[in-house]
Each structure stands twice: as structure tokens, then as C-alpha cells.
Design a protein around this motif. Structure first.
Motif, PDB file in Angstrom:
ATOM      1  N   SER A 143       0.851  -1.195   0.000  1.00 14.07           N
ATOM      2  CA  SER A 143       0.000   0.000   0.000  1.00 14.07           C
ATOM      3  C   SER A 143       0.886   1.244   0.000  1.00 14.07           C
ATOM      4  CB  SER A 143      -0.911  -0.005   1.240  1.00 14.07           C
ATOM      5  OG  SER A 143      -0.117   0.084   2.415  1.00 14.07           O
ATOM      6  N   LYS A 144       0.341   2.312  -0.563  1.00 14.66           N
ATOM      7  CA  LYS A 144       1.079   3.576  -0.644  1.00 14.66           C
ATOM      8  C   LYS A 144       1.567   4.012   0.740  1.00 14.66           C
ATOM      9  CE  LYS A 144      -1.612   6.941  -1.957  1.00 14.66           C
ATOM     10  NZ  LYS A 144      -1.635   7.789  -0.746  1.00 14.66           N
ATOM     11  N   ASP A 145       0.694   3.881   1.731  1.00 15.58           N
ATOM     12  CA  ASP A 145       1.046   4.327   3.071  1.00 15.58           C
ATOM     13  C   ASP A 145       2.218   3.544   3.651  1.00 15.58           C
ATOM     14  OD1 ASP A 145      -0.863   6.258   3.062  1.00 15.58           O
ATOM     15  OD2 ASP A 145      -2.093   5.417   4.669  1.00 15.58           O
ATOM     16  N   PHE A 146       2.252   2.232   3.436  1.00 14.72           N
ATOM     17  CA  PHE A 146       3.374   1.496   4.026  1.00 14.72           C
ATOM     18  C   PHE A 146       4.650   1.645   3.212  1.00 14.72           C
ATOM     19  CE2 PHE A 146       6.302  -1.918   4.871  1.00 14.72           C
ATOM     20  CZ  PHE A 146       6.570  -1.616   6.199  1.00 14.72           C
ATOM     21  N   VAL A 147       4.537   1.729   1.895  1.00 14.04           N
ATOM     22  CA  VAL A 147       5.747   1.955   1.087  1.00 14.04           C
ATOM     23  C   VAL A 147       6.409   3.265   1.538  1.00 14.04           C
ATOM     24  CG1 VAL A 147       6.593   2.449  -1.242  1.00 14.04           C
ATOM     25  CG2 VAL A 147       4.972   0.575  -0.876  1.00 14.04           C
ATOM     26  N   ALA A 148       5.598   4.255   1.869  1.00 14.44           N
ATOM     27  CA  ALA A 148       6.144   5.527   2.361  1.00 14.44           C
ATOM     28  C   ALA A 148       6.872   5.332   3.695  1.00 14.44           C
ATOM     29  CB  ALA A 148       5.018   6.554   2.513  1.00 14.44           C
ATOM     30  N   VAL A 149       6.333   4.478   4.556  1.00 19.61           N
ATOM     31  CA  VAL A 149       6.990   4.174   5.844  1.00 19.61           C
ATOM     32  C   VAL A 149       8.361   3.546   5.586  1.00 19.61           C
ATOM     33  CG1 VAL A 149       6.936   2.624   7.847  1.00 19.61           C
ATOM     34  CG2 VAL A 149       4.894   3.936   7.222  1.00 19.61           C
ATOM     35  N   MET A 150       8.382   2.534   4.733  1.00 21.18           N
ATOM     36  CA  MET A 150       9.641   1.838   4.461  1.00 21.18           C
ATOM     37  C   MET A 150      10.664   2.794   3.862  1.00 21.18           C
ATOM     38  SD  MET A 150      11.488  -0.920   4.541  1.00 21.18           S
ATOM     39  CE  MET A 150      10.750  -2.564   4.513  1.00 21.18           C
ATOM     40  N   ASP A 151      10.229   3.590   2.888  1.00 20.60           N
ATOM     41  CA  ASP A 151      11.158   4.523   2.244  1.00 20.60           C
ATOM     42  C   ASP A 151      11.718   5.527   3.252  1.00 20.60           C
ATOM     43  OD1 ASP A 151      10.682   3.254  -0.127  1.00 20.60           O
ATOM     44  OD2 ASP A 151       9.377   4.800  -0.979  1.00 20.60           O
ATOM     45  N   GLU A 152      10.839   6.075   4.083  1.00 21.41           N
ATOM     46  CA  GLU A 152      11.298   7.080   5.049  1.00 21.41           C
ATOM     47  C   GLU A 152      12.251   6.449   6.061  1.00 21.41           C
ATOM     48  OE1 GLU A 152       8.232   9.300   7.114  1.00 21.41           O
ATOM     49  OE2 GLU A 152       9.732  10.263   8.418  1.00 21.41           O
ATOM     50  N   ALA A 153      11.934   5.244   6.517  1.00 19.18           N
ATOM     51  CA  ALA A 153      12.798   4.575   7.504  1.00 19.18           C
ATOM     52  C   ALA A 153      14.186   4.332   6.918  1.00 19.18           C
ATOM     53  CB  ALA A 153      12.166   3.259   7.958  1.00 19.18           C
ATOM     54  N   ARG A 154      14.224   3.878   5.662  1.00 17.00           N
ATOM     55  CA  ARG A 154      15.528   3.598   5.035  1.00 17.00           C
ATOM     56  C   ARG A 154      16.338   4.881   4.855  1.00 17.00           C
ATOM     57  NH1 ARG A 154      14.877   0.669  -0.307  1.00 17.00           N
ATOM     58  NH2 ARG A 154      17.055   0.074   0.036  1.00 17.00           N
ATOM     59  N   GLU A 155      15.662   5.957   4.450  1.00 16.22           N
ATOM     60  CA  GLU A 155      16.328   7.250   4.282  1.00 16.22           C
ATOM     61  C   GLU A 155      16.847   7.784   5.610  1.00 16.22           C
ATOM     62  OE1 GLU A 155      17.002   7.918   0.808  1.00 16.22           O
ATOM     63  OE2 GLU A 155      16.832   9.906   1.731  1.00 16.22           O
ATOM     64  N   LEU A 156      16.001   7.663   6.629  1.00 15.11           N
ATOM     65  CA  LEU A 156      16.322   8.268   7.923  1.00 15.11           C
ATOM     66  C   LEU A 156      17.522   7.568   8.570  1.00 15.11           C
ATOM     67  CD1 LEU A 156      15.505  10.513   9.754  1.00 15.11           C
ATOM     68  CD2 LEU A 156      13.578   9.147  10.585  1.00 15.11           C
ATOM     69  N   VAL A 157      17.622   6.273   8.362  1.00 10.98           N
ATOM     70  CA  VAL A 157      18.796   5.540   8.868  1.00 10.98           C
ATOM     71  C   VAL A 157      20.070   6.159   8.282  1.00 10.98           C
ATOM     72  CG1 VAL A 157      20.068   3.362   8.647  1.00 10.98           C
ATOM     73  CG2 VAL A 157      17.655   3.344   9.339  1.00 10.98           C
ATOM     74  N   LEU A 158      20.076   6.348   6.964  1.00 15.09           N
ATOM     75  CA  LEU A 158      21.279   6.890   6.312  1.00 15.09           C
ATOM     76  C   LEU A 158      21.544   8.323   6.769  1.00 15.09           C
ATOM     77  CD1 LEU A 158      20.941   5.494   2.663  1.00 15.09           C
ATOM     78  CD2 LEU A 158      22.123   4.490   4.634  1.00 15.09           C
ATOM     79  N   GLU A 159      20.462   9.088   6.940  1.00 15.97           N
ATOM     80  CA  GLU A 159      20.618  10.474   7.393  1.00 15.97           C
ATOM     81  C   GLU A 159      21.220  10.526   8.802  1.00 15.97           C
ATOM     82  OE1 GLU A 159      16.988  12.814   7.058  1.00 15.97           O
ATOM     83  OE2 GLU A 159      17.686  14.130   8.690  1.00 15.97           O
ATOM     84  N   LEU A 160      20.683   9.715   9.702  1.00 16.23           N
ATOM     85  CA  LEU A 160      21.151   9.750  11.096  1.00 16.23           C
ATOM     86  C   LEU A 160      22.594   9.257  11.221  1.00 16.23           C
ATOM     87  CD1 LEU A 160      17.888   8.466  12.834  1.00 16.23           C
ATOM     88  CD2 LEU A 160      18.934  10.723  13.179  1.00 16.23           C
ATOM     89  N   LEU A 161      22.998   8.364  10.308  1.00 22.05           N
ATOM     90  CA  LEU A 161      24.380   7.849  10.352  1.00 22.05           C
ATOM     91  C   LEU A 161      25.309   8.679   9.457  1.00 22.05           C
ATOM     92  CD1 LEU A 161      23.694   3.980  10.168  1.00 22.05           C
ATOM     93  CD2 LEU A 161      24.081   5.374  12.220  1.00 22.05           C
TER      94      LEU A 161
END
Lengths: 356, 356
Positions: free
Chosen positions: B42-60
């Protein structure tokens, strides 16, 4: 207003499971702690794991018959790998039935281990039926089949007789109907249809068939290791196991598999009867192989699609678009789906007929 | 009354994460659906996965540096297997640092793949220190270490220099301190300490090191497959990924890794200072290798144990019994642990001193 969720998986779970699991996140068992922050070695969680494993065997009528239930991770896709690792002998062979996309994925993994005989396939007709009357080689190490094909809406109604171990991927119809589960040596299922949220995989295994492949199996892929550690070889997916337990308890309170089978038959009949009656629709799967979990159907006239899509969305229905490899519509009507939601869909189908 | 939860993992997460994830189980994103029942496509969960993956790289601080973040299943234990599968060449070799139970488990898996050089070990002193001044063979395919040893309370403060790929198990201290994460080629971590609930494993991998082992890797164990499928090779553990995202958002709002490192230093200093000051206690780990996440300590006089145990239980503290292989006490003070809870423990330690 609650939606009517026909999603193929992850999918609807009982409303009381949502409520209880949300509560456990705030305060689990009145411990003052969240289910998300407790140790998996804590007394409270060990009790959850033990009860969940027991309840699986009880609901499948497998207690005292030499089976173990495990809650693992990695989905059915990791089982595609673990099955040949644990069962296919060096220079041995395996027999697989090719009844759909997931069966085909399991076959692909097995082939990388050794000789993999595909006993029959319905790929020629886009997996719209279940192959029958095939022969299973008696010298194979095991036979693998997929009981329900989520994408295509087909379901094995009668399982073949064989003397070799039988392995079945029941991801999308476990706990939905009465079978003689003792005819299977390994049953596995991703939780996210009839058992709980995505994130755990149930494996039910007859212990006596293990330890015979002669392979060196990495610990994490070795069923015997997981059994020895009582399904806690490493940190289990605590929340997914707990929510699976809540779902299993709900099923038990409802009367277990015989009771849900009766409801599932009624639900499926309601929808298939409308598909067969309504001149605007037709079913996709061969009639005798129709799944009671995933109902695939199409509009006879594609021009009605826009109207129909608008109507079901207005009725607060979600998740009935068909899989891209089939098209049309797919209504997944798992254990937790109330018949009232199916009636809403049927009413929309009737209304479409009146309107066009 | 909320408990002071010093559990080693699964462990405390931020209170707002508990509240938001419980709410999402009842109604996710105001969709009228539970986070547990929505499709992972679903659009809503794909957005969750994408944001989580991005945020990991941003925080590190790894954005734009050739890394990919994956949310997998199976815990660090499955990574023990995936690392050699993906990185150790046929007839190649790997170098491992043996700094604790989990490092030792990783070594055991690597040995089943090929030559595994243990560059140094602190097993001789029950892993109470981090080995130093070892040589890493320059012809190894990679070097593997464990940044923080949960059981023993030690932490690598300075990582070795080497030209070969560096793989680090950061399960128990990821996101807790500033490091030059670009010095690592693969970082992996079970979620259940600083990132989220048990049930997902973070893998951060520098893409260019993949595809060189020459091995045939089963799809589910192949990082390149998971990258190609944007961390959805099969159904991901939806709830665990969503709750990890909530925790990463909490960390970002707090000021990211530099901000939490400052707090973690203050928290650790408060407890270690009391251990060093209070004549009734002593620390277990070598002073220079003390972990800022897991603080191991013992009573000098075992006769005080009964009194001390009674006192901390009365203070609503939980989870500070030491691991059986170390004994004594272990206070795990991960990112989400408030300093107020540590003060409660320190006060109990002071009170014990006054009372005996």
C-alpha cells in the motif's frame, strides 16, 4: 467508519486482537511495561511462546503426535530454503507441485540444492486450476505443495496420497478448514493471513523426519536447533508472536477450526453465488478448485470497471484490486473477515447490475 | 507507576513510540485501518519503508555515500550467515575479532564457509576487556567486529585501521554515539535495543562491496536481491519497521546521534561514578572499555545481595540481573532510558551503603 478490508495479506485480523495488542503495547499483563520492552526471556513472554506453540498443535489436532510448532522469521520465502536444507539428501531429489507463483519460487530454491522434479504444473493456463492425477516419485526425499494460491484464487481440495514426507505451504489458508493435518510432515505459513501480523512464520514439523539429510545445516536454518531452543534460538519477534497468540485464542473461543470452516464456507458461498448469478461477472479459477480464502473474478465487460470501482470505494471497501498477474478483482475473505463485509460487496455487485 | 526498565533487550523504547504505535494498531494514518492489516504494497506502508531507510542513512551521516539501508528479518544471528555468504570468496578467508558471546557466534558461522582467522580474543578473561593491538591480515576478504558486547558490558572505543572491508555488528549500540560510519562497509543491528521492537534487523551496506564473492547465494540471503527489491523481497515485518521509524523520528527530533551521545555520556557517567565511589560495588569491565549501553557491576560482598535485590525491586526497578555468564548486575541504559531512572538506581546504591 470502519473499512471493509479485502486485502490479500497482510490482512484483516479480529477487531478484538487489534484492541488487545494495542493495550499490550501500553501495559502488558498489568506489568507496567510494554510488550515491546520486555525481555523475551521474561517469565511472561516465555508463557506467551509456550501457549502459542501448544495452541497451534491443539487447533490442528496434532497434540501428542510427534509434532513441534515453531515461530520463526523470514516468511515463507526463507522456508523455501530451509525445507531442502533440512530434508533433501546430498544427491537426493525432491518432488514439487507447481500451482502458482509461490510454488514456483519454492521450486527455484530447491533446484539450487539438487534434483527437483516438478510433478505437474498449471502454468500453461496462468495457474487458474490445480493440477491433478500426477505421479509422485516414491524415491524422492519429500513432496512439496502449496495448499492455497493467494494470487490465483485456487485451493487444493484433495491432497495426494504418498508414502514420502509431505511438506505444505499453507500460508494463505492455515486454520481455515479441517484437514487431517497428521498427513503432513511439515506445514509452514507466514503469519500475515489467518494467524497474525507480518513478521513471524509458523512451522509445524514432525520431529522424526529431521536429521536425515546428511547436510551441514547453518544453525539459523536448522529446524532441530530451533526445536532444541524451544523456538528461541535467538530473540523471537515478540510482538508478532504475542499477536498471533491473541488470534489463535480468538479462534479457539470461536470453536476452533471446525467452527471457522463452517463460517468460511458460508462466506465463500455468498460471494461465489453472486459471481455465478450476476451476468456482469465471472470467476477466474476453475470452479472445482475455487479458493475459500481468495476469490478472483473479473467483469465480463471492461467498460463497467470505472463505475464498479467508484461504487465499491464509496461503500468503504478496500483491497479488492486483483494481482497484476491476474487482473480483475480479488476479494480475500480470511478467517477474520465478517460475512457482513462480504454482503456489502455483494450488494455493490447487485447494484452495478441494476445500474448498467 | 511506571517501572524503571533496565532490560538488556528487548528493552525500553521512548514512551511516545509506545503511544503512537498503539494508536496505529487501532487506526493507522487516519485510514480507518490498523497498521497490522494493511498491505505492505500500500502507498502508506511503502512511504513508511522509504522514510525509515532514508532516515537511517541520514542519522548515520551516510547519505549520498553509496550505502543502502535494509530492514530484514532473522536477527543478527541470520546476519552471521549472510555476511560470509555475501563477502567471503570461495577459498577466501575472513578475519574476526572475538570480543564476546555474539562475536563468537559469528565466528562459528563463518568457519563453516572457509578459513576464519581470529585476530584476537578476550575469552581468556571472560571477555571483560576489548582486545587491542592485533593485526588484521591484509588478504582477508573482510574484517568483522562487534562494537558493543551486551553481555559483558564492553565497547570498542577506537576501531582498527585496515584497507579491507569492515563489517560491524552494532546491535547494542547503534545510533548511540557519533562514529565515522563511512569507515564501515556493512553495519548490522537487531532492532531491539536502540531502534525498535524485536522482529527486524537493520543492515546498512556499501553497495560496491557486493557481488564479488563468486558464490551462488540463495535469494533470501543475498543483499543484492534485497536492495533490488527495496527491502521488500517478500512481506517485511510491517509493524516492526513502522515502530522503528517512530523511534528514528524521535531520535531525529531530539537532535540526532550527536545529541543522544551527549545524553548517553551523562547517563553512563552518573552510574559508573557511583560504582567507582561506592565501596560496596565494583565494575566488571576494564575501565577503558566500559560500555555506555550496558553497565556490568557486582557487589564486593555477596552477603549484601538479598538486601540490595529487595531494595531495587521496591524502587520499581526491573531487568538488572546480570547475564548468567557474568553474574552480578547489568544495567542497560539505552537511548530511550531517562537519566531519572538511572538516578533512582544510584539512589538505591547509596541507600544500601547507608544501611549496611
Amino acid at each position: 467508519m470502519k473499512k471493509h478490508n479485502f486485502s490479500a495479506g497482510p490482512c484483516i485480523l479480529p477487531q478484538e486482537v487489534f484492541e488487545k495488542s494495542a493495550q499490550a503495547i501500553l501495559n502488558f499483563n498489568n506489568s507496567g511495561l510494554s510488550i515491546l520492552e520486555i525481555s523475551h526471556r521474561s517469565k511472561d513472554f516465555v508463557a506467551v511462546m509456550d501457549e502459542a506453540r501448544e495452541l497451534v498443535l491443539e487447533l490442528l489436532d496434532l497434540k501428542g503426535k510427534g509434532y513441534q510448532a515453531l515461530f520463526l522469521q523470514g516468511g515463507a520465502s526463507l522456508e523455501f530454503l530451509m525445507i531442502p536444507y533440512n530434508l533433501m539428501k546430498e544427491n537426493g531429489k525432491a518432488a514439487y507441485l507447481d500451482s502458482g507463483t509461490w510454488a514456483s519460487g519454492a521450486i527455484k530454491q530447491a533446484k539450487s540444492f539438487g534434483e527437483t522434479v516438478v510433478v505437474a504444473s498449471s502454468k500453461d493456463e496462468n495457474y487458474s486450476y490445480i493440477p491433478k492425477n500426477y505421479e509422485i516419485p516414491s524415491d524422492a526425499d519429500y513432496f512439496h505443495c502449496t495448499s492455497n494460491n493467494t494470487i490465483f484464487g485456487t485451493q487444493i481440495k484433495s491432497f495426494p496420497q504418498t508414502d514420502i514426507p509431505v511438506v505444505c505451504d499453507m500460508s494463505s489458508d492455515i486454520f481455515s478448514r479441517v484437514l487431517d493435518f497428521s498427513k503432513f510432515d511439515i506445514i509452514y505459513a507466514g503469519a500475515q493471513k489467518n494467524m497474525g501480523p507480518a513478521g513471524t512464520t509458523l512451522v509445524v514439523v514432525k520431529e522424526e523426519i529431521l536429521g536425515k539429510s546428511g547436510r551441514t545445516i547453518p544453525n539459523m536454518l536448522d529446524y532441530q536447533q530451533h526445536i532444541a531452543k524451544e523456538s528461541m534460538y535467538n530473540t523471537p519477534p515478540v510482538f508478532a508472536v504475542y499477536t498471533s497468540l491473541l488470534t489463535l485464542q480468538w479462534l479457539k473461543n470461536l470453536g476452533g477450526v471446525p467452527a471457522i470452516e463452517k463460517l468460511n464456507n458460508e462466506k465463500a458461498a455468498l460471494l461465489y453465488n453472486e459471481i455465478d448469478r450476476n451476468p456482469l461477472f465471472k470467476g477466474v479459477a476453475a470452479t472445482e478448485d475455487r479458493s475459500n480464502m481468495n476469490v478472483t473474478f473479473v467483469l465480463n465487460n471492461p467498460e463497467h470497471q470505472e463505475t464498479f470501482d467508484k461504487m465499491w470505494k464509496e461503500a468503504n471497501i478496500s483491497g479488492i484490486n486483483g494481482h497484476r498477474s491476474v487482473g480483475g478483482y480479488r476479494a480475500s475473505i480470511y478467517n477474520a473477515m465478517p460475512i457482513e463485509s462480504i454482503q456489502v460487496l455483494v450488494d455493490v455487485m447487485k447494484k452495478l447490475e441494476e445500474n448498467v
